[in-house]
Scaffold this active site. Structure first.
Site, PDB file in Angstrom:
ATOM      1  N   GLY A   1      31.859  31.591  31.505  1.00  0.00           N
ATOM      2  CA  GLY A   1      32.856  32.612  32.139  1.00  0.00           C
ATOM      3  C   GLY A   1      32.405  34.184  31.819  1.00  0.00           C
ATOM      4  O   GLY A   1      31.123  34.193  31.590  1.00  0.00           O
ATOM      5  N   CYS A   2      33.310  34.904  31.784  1.00  0.00           N
ATOM      6  CA  CYS A   2      32.831  36.299  31.290  1.00  0.00           C
ATOM      7  C   CYS A   2      31.995  36.443  30.117  1.00  0.00           C
ATOM      8  O   CYS A   2      32.596  35.955  28.943  1.00  0.00           O
ATOM      9  CB  CYS A   2      34.073  37.187  30.959  1.00  0.00           C
ATOM     10  SG  CYS A   2      33.838  38.720  30.399  1.00  0.00           S
ATOM     11  N   PHE A   3      30.887  36.856  30.164  1.00  0.00           N
ATOM     12  CA  PHE A   3      29.832  36.815  28.921  1.00  0.00           C
ATOM     13  C   PHE A   3      30.249  37.686  27.785  1.00  0.00           C
ATOM     14  O   PHE A   3      30.093  37.481  26.517  1.00  0.00           O
ATOM     15  CB  PHE A   3      28.561  37.350  29.303  1.00  0.00           C
ATOM     16  CG  PHE A   3      28.355  38.344  29.998  1.00  0.00           C
ATOM     17  CD1 PHE A   3      29.119  39.683  30.138  1.00  0.00           C
ATOM     18  CD2 PHE A   3      26.961  38.351  31.081  1.00  0.00           C
ATOM     19  CE1 PHE A   3      28.686  40.668  30.771  1.00  0.00           C
ATOM     20  CE2 PHE A   3      26.748  39.500  31.726  1.00  0.00           C
ATOM     21  CZ  PHE A   3      27.749  40.630  31.656  1.00  0.00           C
ATOM     22  N   TRP A   4      31.263  38.727  27.876  1.00  0.00           N
ATOM     23  CA  TRP A   4      31.819  39.204  26.961  1.00  0.00           C
ATOM     24  C   TRP A   4      32.652  38.441  25.980  1.00  0.00           C
ATOM     25  O   TRP A   4      32.528  38.720  24.573  1.00  0.00           O
ATOM     26  CB  TRP A   4      33.036  40.509  27.373  1.00  0.00           C
ATOM     27  CG  TRP A   4      32.442  41.666  28.341  1.00  0.00           C
ATOM     28  CD1 TRP A   4      31.086  41.929  28.548  1.00  0.00           C
ATOM     29  CD2 TRP A   4      33.089  42.449  29.113  1.00  0.00           C
ATOM     30  NE1 TRP A   4      30.943  42.964  29.359  1.00  0.00           N
ATOM     31  CE2 TRP A   4      32.226  43.439  29.721  1.00  0.00           C
ATOM     32  CE3 TRP A   4      34.554  42.340  29.226  1.00  0.00           C
ATOM     33  CZ2 TRP A   4      32.889  44.295  30.308  1.00  0.00           C
ATOM     34  CZ3 TRP A   4      35.004  43.566  30.161  1.00  0.00           C
ATOM     35  CH2 TRP A   4      34.185  44.338  30.652  1.00  0.00           C
ATOM     36  N   CYS A   5      33.459  37.397  26.274  1.00  0.00           N
ATOM     37  CA  CYS A   5      33.960  36.586  25.588  1.00  0.00           C
ATOM     38  C   CYS A   5      33.142  35.531  24.905  1.00  0.00           C
ATOM     39  O   CYS A   5      33.573  34.775  24.095  1.00  0.00           O
ATOM     40  CB  CYS A   5      35.325  35.864  26.450  1.00  0.00           C
ATOM     41  SG  CYS A   5      36.394  37.132  26.997  1.00  0.00           S
TER      42      CYS A   5
END
Length: 178
Positions: A13-17
């Site tokens: 999913g979102c690479f930030w997380c």
């Protein structure tokens, strides 16, 4: 020491997380946000977000296998995602937010397949496991503003993560505080 370091690449999913959960472990020497698995060279964030590149938002981890094993890294990975969702992860929808393990050698492939089978056999999930196991290909680091986002933009990161539903899912599924 650099001769011993290895790479592990995951889409969750979102690479930030996906950076912080790995970044906090001994033996992890770097977690880079980026793009892989697609057909467009040198994609930008906007290119990948459009869905036209085939790339996954991913993280590439540099680790010392004498300190943290690939099997341990796989355990961390599985506990960050919903492996039954083939439409994205949490509030991030679309192909670029799907899950995948990108193996760098046959040993990683075998361990990834074993770990996926173990997750499948655990009975923890009623739906099938859809996380793909794919050969690693060119990894394109994301733009600077996406690197270490949880550190650089802590307030926005916390709000986005809280709104995503990821933490509630992890706690419900694994019984762990995030």
């Amino acid at each position: 020491m650099t001769d011993k370091l290895k790479k592990a690449t995951f889409a969750g999913g979102c690479f930030w997380c996906m950076v912080k959960p790995f970044d906090q472990w001994d033996g992890i020497y770097g977690v880079v946000s980026g793009y892989t698995g697609g057909h467009t060279a040198n994609p930008t964030y906007e290119d990948v977000k459009s869905g036209a590149t085939g790339h996954y938002e991913s993280v590439e981890i540099t680790y010392d296998p004498d300190v943290i094993t690939y099997k341990e890294i796989l355990t961390i990975y599985w506990r960050q995602i919903d492996p039954t969702d083939d439409g994205g992860q949490f509030h991030d929808r679309g192909d670029s937010y799907r899950t995948a393990i990108f193996y760098h050698d046959d040993a990683q492939k075998e361990l990834a397949e074993q770990s996926r089978q173990s997750i499948e056999d655990s009975g923890k999930f009623k739906d099938p496991i859809v996380t793909k196991i794919l050969p690693a290909s060119t990894f394109y680091p994301a733009e600077d503003q996406h690197q270490d986002y949880y550190k650089k933009n802590a307030e926005h990161y916390q709000k986005d993560r809280a709104a995503s539903g990821r933490d509630e899912y992890i706690e419900k599924t694994w019984g762990e505080q995030v």
